[in-house]
Design a protein around this motif. Sequence first.
Motif, PDB file in Angstrom:
ATOM      1  N   ALA A  84      38.683  50.511  34.827  1.00  0.00           N
ATOM      2  CA  ALA A  84      38.232  50.463  36.229  1.00  0.00           C
ATOM      3  C   ALA A  84      39.331  50.991  37.149  1.00  0.00           C
ATOM      4  O   ALA A  84      39.933  50.236  37.924  1.00  0.00           O
ATOM      5  CB  ALA A  84      37.850  49.038  36.610  1.00  0.00           C
ATOM      6  N   PRO A  85      39.614  52.305  37.094  1.00  0.00           N
ATOM      7  CA  PRO A  85      40.729  52.860  37.882  1.00  0.00           C
ATOM      8  C   PRO A  85      40.533  52.780  39.393  1.00  0.00           C
ATOM      9  O   PRO A  85      41.511  52.836  40.140  1.00  0.00           O
ATOM     10  CB  PRO A  85      40.790  54.319  37.408  1.00  0.00           C
ATOM     11  N   ASP A  86      39.294  52.644  39.841  1.00  0.00           N
ATOM     12  CA  ASP A  86      39.019  52.583  41.273  1.00  0.00           C
ATOM     13  C   ASP A  86      38.912  51.149  41.791  1.00  0.00           C
ATOM     14  O   ASP A  86      38.618  50.938  42.976  1.00  0.00           O
ATOM     15  CB  ASP A  86      37.725  53.340  41.589  1.00  0.00           C
ATOM     16  N   ASN A  87      39.114  50.201  40.920  1.00  0.00           N
ATOM     17  CA  ASN A  87      39.070  48.789  41.324  1.00  0.00           C
ATOM     18  C   ASN A  87      40.440  48.394  41.859  1.00  0.00           C
ATOM     19  O   ASN A  87      41.414  48.374  41.102  1.00  0.00           O
ATOM     20  CB  ASN A  87      38.700  47.930  40.118  1.00  0.00           C
ATOM     21  N   PRO A  88      40.557  48.070  43.150  1.00  0.00           N
ATOM     22  CA  PRO A  88      41.871  47.718  43.702  1.00  0.00           C
ATOM     23  C   PRO A  88      42.520  46.528  42.990  1.00  0.00           C
ATOM     24  O   PRO A  88      43.743  46.469  42.875  1.00  0.00           O
ATOM     25  CB  PRO A  88      41.564  47.399  45.168  1.00  0.00           C
ATOM     26  N   ASP A  89      41.703  45.576  42.514  1.00  0.00           N
ATOM     27  CA  ASP A  89      42.271  44.418  41.825  1.00  0.00           C
ATOM     28  C   ASP A  89      43.009  44.832  40.559  1.00  0.00           C
ATOM     29  O   ASP A  89      44.077  44.289  40.240  1.00  0.00           O
ATOM     30  CB  ASP A  89      41.166  43.419  41.461  1.00  0.00           C
ATOM     31  N   SER A  90      42.450  45.776  39.822  1.00  0.00           N
ATOM     32  CA  SER A  90      43.113  46.215  38.590  1.00  0.00           C
ATOM     33  C   SER A  90      44.440  46.898  38.893  1.00  0.00           C
ATOM     34  O   SER A  90      45.440  46.687  38.199  1.00  0.00           O
ATOM     35  CB  SER A  90      42.200  47.162  37.799  1.00  0.00           C
ATOM     36  N   VAL A  91      44.459  47.707  39.949  1.00  0.00           N
ATOM     37  CA  VAL A  91      45.678  48.426  40.331  1.00  0.00           C
ATOM     38  C   VAL A  91      46.750  47.449  40.809  1.00  0.00           C
ATOM     39  O   VAL A  91      47.932  47.569  40.457  1.00  0.00           O
ATOM     40  CB  VAL A  91      45.360  49.470  41.416  1.00  0.00           C
ATOM     41  N   VAL A  92      46.338  46.453  41.608  1.00  0.00           N
ATOM     42  CA  VAL A  92      47.282  45.447  42.101  1.00  0.00           C
ATOM     43  C   VAL A  92      47.843  44.624  40.944  1.00  0.00           C
ATOM     44  O   VAL A  92      49.053  44.374  40.862  1.00  0.00           O
ATOM     45  CB  VAL A  92      46.595  44.532  43.136  1.00  0.00           C
ATOM     46  N   MET A  93      46.984  44.219  40.023  1.00  0.00           N
ATOM     47  CA  MET A  93      47.440  43.385  38.912  1.00  0.00           C
ATOM     48  C   MET A  93      48.409  44.147  38.025  1.00  0.00           C
ATOM     49  O   MET A  93      49.429  43.603  37.586  1.00  0.00           O
ATOM     50  CB  MET A  93      46.232  42.912  38.101  1.00  0.00           C
ATOM     51  N   GLN A  94      48.112  45.399  37.753  1.00  0.00           N
ATOM     52  CA  GLN A  94      49.023  46.213  36.939  1.00  0.00           C
ATOM     53  C   GLN A  94      50.391  46.323  37.601  1.00  0.00           C
ATOM     54  O   GLN A  94      51.430  46.190  36.942  1.00  0.00           O
ATOM     55  CB  GLN A  94      48.434  47.610  36.736  1.00  0.00           C
ATOM     56  N   ALA A  95      50.404  46.545  38.904  1.00  0.00           N
ATOM     57  CA  ALA A  95      51.672  46.666  39.630  1.00  0.00           C
ATOM     58  C   ALA A  95      52.471  45.367  39.571  1.00  0.00           C
ATOM     59  O   ALA A  95      53.688  45.378  39.358  1.00  0.00           O
ATOM     60  CB  ALA A  95      51.405  47.060  41.085  1.00  0.00           C
ATOM     61  N   CYS A  96      51.788  44.243  39.750  1.00  0.00           N
ATOM     62  CA  CYS A  96      52.492  42.953  39.756  1.00  0.00           C
ATOM     63  C   CYS A  96      53.016  42.583  38.370  1.00  0.00           C
ATOM     64  O   CYS A  96      54.096  42.003  38.250  1.00  0.00           O
ATOM     65  CB  CYS A  96      51.571  41.864  40.295  1.00  0.00           C
ATOM     66  N   VAL A  97      52.256  42.918  37.332  1.00  0.00           N
ATOM     67  CA  VAL A  97      52.731  42.688  35.964  1.00  0.00           C
ATOM     68  C   VAL A  97      53.995  43.495  35.710  1.00  0.00           C
ATOM     69  O   VAL A  97      54.987  42.992  35.157  1.00  0.00           O
ATOM     70  CB  VAL A  97      51.638  43.046  34.942  1.00  0.00           C
TER      71      VAL A  97
END
Length: 314
Positions: A84-97
């Motif tokens: 889900a590359p366009d899902n902001p939650d996935s992008v935020v979670m990856q960054a925080c991890v």
Amino acid sequence: MLRRSRTVRIRPELDDRELRQALTDIRPIHQLQGFGADRSRPAWQPVADLLDATGSDWDRRTHRVSVLSRVLSPAAADHWVDYAPDNPDSVVMQACVQAHRAVSGTAAALDGAQTRCVRAAHAHPKDPTPLIALLDLMRGCRVPSRRAAPIWREIIDRDPGNRTAHHVVLRYLSPRSHGSVSDMTTFAWHSAAQAPPGSPLALLPLAARAEHFAHAVEAGGTRALAAHRIWHEKAAASELELALKGWFHTSARPHAEAVSDLNLLAFALVRARWLPEATEVFQRVGRHMTMFPWDALEDPVTAFTYWRDRMGAA
């Protein structure tokens, strides 16, 4: 994720039941054999469901992402972004991890995490979470606090009263990190003075005093021996009054990290020997203990259970 000791609960999720369930659901499959583990469900799905349900409650979202980023594997976070590359939650979670792991990583990992956090902030322009992760990363990497000022301004533009963000800055300005008692205390009082009634920011001056106390204890020698006096200074009484009247005795709804603030207030009250007030606070604390600020003492769990039982809150 759960540690039991002398009927004490020390949990990173605090009293967040939905977060606790998500943490259980993302455990590796081999740890859940015989407990209904669903092999067909992606490892990131419980995180996706929880963040979707959290919505724009930035206070609770910040807490949940902070805890989850320490548990979710980088591979799971990457797979979620691939799916889900366009899902902001996935992008935020990856960054925080990535930000959580970059503190002890290579220079390349640090640069990559910083870039991910900035991209995530653009992908979710109202969410303070990736910028808080970036701020904490900069603190952990000992970046001078003045260079973090633009990040801080953007965070408070997005969520002015964010409790987690203010405590990250407090640790940034602590003498145990990059700052001084004066810088830390000034920031704490300024933030508390601007906060509305019922805001957990009313406890920031007490948090600064607890940092000061921990710093004195860590210094050893005569400073450690005299550290108890920190709780009997005139300003400490004003800070306790502010915490009690400005937060504890208000009708404000519980925030995501209320358990942490209750522990801070209980600790400060017993150190200052405001025991009648401490009794009421311990009744709300119950068995939920947080390591800060009790870990400034030689045996934190023993100290916590002693005072909780003495206050009749067991």
